[in-house]
Design a protein around this motif. Structure first.
Motif, PDB file in Angstrom:
ATOM      1  N   LEU A 278       0.621  -1.045  -0.001  1.00  0.00           N
ATOM      2  CA  LEU A 278      -0.160  -0.081  -0.053  1.00  0.00           C
ATOM      3  C   LEU A 278       1.168   1.527  -0.056  1.00  0.00           C
ATOM      4  CD1 LEU A 278      -2.598  -1.420   2.909  1.00  0.00           C
ATOM      5  CD2 LEU A 278      -2.485  -1.737  -0.025  1.00  0.00           C
ATOM      6  N   LEU A 279       0.634   2.222  -0.922  1.00  0.00           N
ATOM      7  CA  LEU A 279       1.202   3.292  -1.039  1.00  0.00           C
ATOM      8  C   LEU A 279       0.106   4.327  -1.012  1.00  0.00           C
ATOM      9  CD1 LEU A 279       2.132   1.137  -3.609  1.00  0.00           C
ATOM     10  CD2 LEU A 279       4.437   2.575  -3.358  1.00  0.00           C
ATOM     11  N   PRO A 280      -0.208   4.966   0.301  1.00  0.00           N
ATOM     12  CA  PRO A 280      -1.216   5.792   0.853  1.00  0.00           C
ATOM     13  C   PRO A 280      -1.326   7.357   0.179  1.00  0.00           C
ATOM     14  CG  PRO A 280      -0.763   5.247   2.525  1.00  0.00           C
ATOM     15  CD  PRO A 280       0.012   4.542   1.532  1.00  0.00           C
ATOM     16  N   ASN A 281       0.224   8.516  -0.109  1.00  0.00           N
ATOM     17  CA  ASN A 281       0.622   8.667  -0.135  1.00  0.00           C
ATOM     18  C   ASN A 281       1.652   9.277  -1.536  1.00  0.00           C
ATOM     19  OD1 ASN A 281       1.436  12.029  -1.038  1.00  0.00           O
ATOM     20  ND2 ASN A 281      -0.336  11.901   0.692  1.00  0.00           N
ATOM     21  N   LYS A 282       1.444   8.834  -3.255  1.00  0.00           N
ATOM     22  CA  LYS A 282       3.152   8.456  -3.367  1.00  0.00           C
ATOM     23  C   LYS A 282       3.133   9.297  -4.769  1.00  0.00           C
ATOM     24  CE  LYS A 282       6.960   5.772  -3.548  1.00  0.00           C
ATOM     25  NZ  LYS A 282       7.782   5.675  -2.367  1.00  0.00           N
ATOM     26  N   ASP A 283       4.696   9.993  -4.445  1.00  0.00           N
ATOM     27  CA  ASP A 283       5.016  10.550  -5.649  1.00  0.00           C
ATOM     28  C   ASP A 283       4.666   9.790  -7.379  1.00  0.00           C
ATOM     29  OD1 ASP A 283       4.884  13.783  -5.427  1.00  0.00           O
ATOM     30  OD2 ASP A 283       5.735  13.090  -4.311  1.00  0.00           O
ATOM     31  N   GLY A 296       8.274   0.506  -3.682  1.00  0.00           N
ATOM     32  CA  GLY A 296       8.215   0.244  -1.686  1.00  0.00           C
ATOM     33  C   GLY A 296       6.828  -0.040  -1.464  1.00  0.00           C
ATOM     34  N   GLY A 297       6.184   1.053   0.044  1.00  0.00           N
ATOM     35  CA  GLY A 297       4.514   0.348  -0.060  1.00  0.00           C
ATOM     36  C   GLY A 297       5.108  -0.443   1.346  1.00  0.00           C
ATOM     37  N   TYR A 298       4.101   0.324   2.234  1.00  0.00           N
ATOM     38  CA  TYR A 298       3.472  -1.307   3.320  1.00  0.00           C
ATOM     39  C   TYR A 298       2.605  -2.340   3.056  1.00  0.00           C
ATOM     40  CZ  TYR A 298       3.217   3.796   5.345  1.00  0.00           C
ATOM     41  OH  TYR A 298       3.685   4.820   5.517  1.00  0.00           O
ATOM     42  N   SER A 299       3.982  -3.478   3.656  1.00  0.00           N
ATOM     43  CA  SER A 299       3.424  -4.597   3.546  1.00  0.00           C
ATOM     44  C   SER A 299       2.985  -5.276   4.236  1.00  0.00           C
ATOM     45  CB  SER A 299       4.440  -5.667   2.737  1.00  0.00           C
ATOM     46  OG  SER A 299       3.576  -6.748   2.628  1.00  0.00           O
ATOM     47  N   LEU A 300       1.257  -5.637   4.162  1.00  0.00           N
ATOM     48  CA  LEU A 300       0.485  -6.353   5.108  1.00  0.00           C
ATOM     49  C   LEU A 300       0.260  -7.938   5.283  1.00  0.00           C
ATOM     50  CD1 LEU A 300      -2.117  -3.100   4.843  1.00  0.00           C
ATOM     51  CD2 LEU A 300      -0.555  -3.871   6.694  1.00  0.00           C
ATOM     52  N   PRO A 301       0.665  -8.758   5.934  1.00  0.00           N
ATOM     53  CA  PRO A 301       0.885  -9.595   5.656  1.00  0.00           C
ATOM     54  C   PRO A 301      -0.768 -10.677   5.643  1.00  0.00           C
ATOM     55  CG  PRO A 301       2.105  -9.424   7.480  1.00  0.00           C
ATOM     56  CD  PRO A 301       1.772  -8.239   6.734  1.00  0.00           C
ATOM     57  N   TYR A 324      -8.793   2.080   2.638  1.00  0.00           N
ATOM     58  CA  TYR A 324      -8.542   0.615   1.681  1.00  0.00           C
ATOM     59  C   TYR A 324      -9.445   0.243   1.900  1.00  0.00           C
ATOM     60  CZ  TYR A 324      -4.674   3.038  -0.497  1.00  0.00           C
ATOM     61  OH  TYR A 324      -3.254   3.910  -1.227  1.00  0.00           O
ATOM     62  N   GLY A 325      -9.980  -0.424   0.968  1.00  0.00           N
ATOM     63  CA  GLY A 325     -11.115  -1.555   1.603  1.00  0.00           C
ATOM     64  C   GLY A 325      -9.718  -2.736   0.770  1.00  0.00           C
ATOM     65  N   THR A 326     -10.133  -4.681   1.100  1.00  0.00           N
ATOM     66  CA  THR A 326      -9.182  -4.928   0.468  1.00  0.00           C
ATOM     67  C   THR A 326     -10.097  -6.612   1.564  1.00  0.00           C
ATOM     68  OG1 THR A 326      -7.270  -5.941   0.520  1.00  0.00           O
ATOM     69  CG2 THR A 326      -7.934  -5.195   2.742  1.00  0.00           C
TER      70      THR A 326
END
Length: 400
Positions: A278-283, A296-301, A324-326
């Motif tokens: 997840l990349l909530p605010n990315k250039d 990159g980004g946040y990895s959520l197991p 974010y819905g998943t």
């Protein structure tokens, strides 16, 4: 425009039910969970998108399995403000493969589908009560519509031309008139289009096709196949070559959701060989060639492999938030809340009980709450549509 009005098949004999968390009527409009069953026990229905109507109720755009076609039929559901069933429609099988997004404009609700024989794009509009369905062929012979968005007073449409082997981005008016269109090659070779066709006939992976306009600019983007790879492509819809490309990893990596925040800022998520980030605010670079694997980004197991991801920009308790819905490995729908400006994680909430649940769409409601539409499986195998409604007070708990 060679417009025809279909006779609706309403009240299909299905028995619908909903279960709510409380019995207080005031509470029921703010918080409820509804599961819509059908007397056709082995029928298969799944949601695509949801919109709230002026009466506080909900319209759900969905698909249904057809016995005589590899394509998906069109299903529409109306629920009231309590999440209780009102009516349903199974549109004639001559029109198939409905796609997101379900757009609201003036007093109509629009989506794209395609002709079952020619695969040419069609624009469908309905009213808030599902009292009429109008289907208009889209000009220009666009085929295999894959994703759409509504920008200002026109649609941005992503489609696939299997003759020229191109991903095609177009601007289409609310009357179905083609304004401008540009195609970009997916590459050449016998097997290059196989995952795309398998997506449309639902025998393979469902790819997260998306299309839209960069907020505050004249630049457009599509998330789809380009030059052998599932990529995020930026274009002005006039140049023969894209202005910018963020490349994925052939069909094994790329973006699973894209939302423009303005300028070069995006809220996104990406997949890479099953992993999710997840990349909530990315250039993102909107010009030149870059690679999504470098972001990159946040990895959520807890997310399932190559998870479905939906992103909603919302205002909760006077805070700008990204939701974010998943789908999670516990068979629940996960809602992840991030601060929009900072991109920092705030909190999470999980929806679902007993049966497996999967995300389809989410929308902020007129009362400041949240409606989440998804799929649940009765007896573990029969897909049915469900709606979760959360009040603004419950959402405030997640951001404070």
């Amino acid at each position: 425009m060679n417009k025809r009005i279909l006779i609706l098949i309403t009240l299909l004999g299905g028995f619908m039910f909903s279960c709510t968390e409380e019995s207080n009527p005031a509470f029921d409009t703010n918080n409820f969970t509804s599961i819509f069953d059908n007397s056709k026990f082995d029928a298969s229905y799944f949601p695509i998108d949801i919109r709230q109507t002026p009466d506080g109720g909900y319209l759900v755009l969905g698909g249904r399995k057809l016995t005589n076609s590899n394509f998906t039929g069109i299903y529409l559901l109306k629920a009231d403000k309590f999440g209780k069933f009102v009516t349903e429609i199974e549109v004639e099988e001559s029109s198939v493969n409905p796609i997101a997004k379900f757009a609201a404009y003036q007093d109509k609700y629009y989506f794209f589908c395609m002709d079952a024989v020619t695969q040419e794009a069609q624009l469908v509009d309905v009213d808030a009560d599902l009292s009429a369905v109008n289907i208009t062929p889209v000009e220009g012979g666009l085929t295999y519509p894959a994703a759409s968005s509504f920008e200002g007073d026109e649609f941005v449409l992503l489609s696939y031309n299997n003759g020229s082997k191109e991903s095609v981005i177009s601007l289409v008016s609310v009357s179905g008139a083609l304004q401008i269109s540009k195609g970009y090659s997916i590459g050449t070779g016998e097997d290059i289009e196989e995952p795309i066709i398998n997506h449309f006939i639902r025998t393979g992976r469902q790819y997260p096709f998306e299309v839209g306009r960069v907020a505050g600019s004249s630049l457009y983007y599509f998330n789809g196949f380009y030059n052998y790879t599932f990529s995020l492509v930026f274009t002005n819809i006039t140049s023969d070559d894209p202005i910018g490309v963020v490349q994925g990893q052939q069909d094994d990596g790329g973006f699973s959701a894209v939302t423009s925040l303005g300028g070069s800022k995006f809220a996104t998520s990406r997949f890479n060989f099953g992993d999710n980030y997840l990349l909530p605010n990315k250039d993102l670079s909107t010009s030149g060639n870059t690679s999504s694997t470098d972001l990159g980004g946040y990895s959520l197991p807890e997310m399932v492999e190559n998870a479905e991801v939906k992103i909603l920009r919302a205002s909760i308790d006077n805070k700008n938030v990204l939701i974010y819905g998943t789908d999670t490995k516990t068979k629940q729908i996960g809602l992840l809340f991030y601060d929009e400006a900072a991109g920092t994680f705030i909190s999470s909430r999980y929806l679902g009980f007993s049966n497996p649940f999967e995300i389809a769409s989410l929308t902020q409601t007129a009362d400041g709450g949240l409606a989440v539409c998804g799929t649940t499986y009765l007896a573990g195998r029969f897909p049915r549509i469900c709606i979760f409604k959360l009040s603004k007070d419950k959402l405030a708990e997640n951001v404070n």
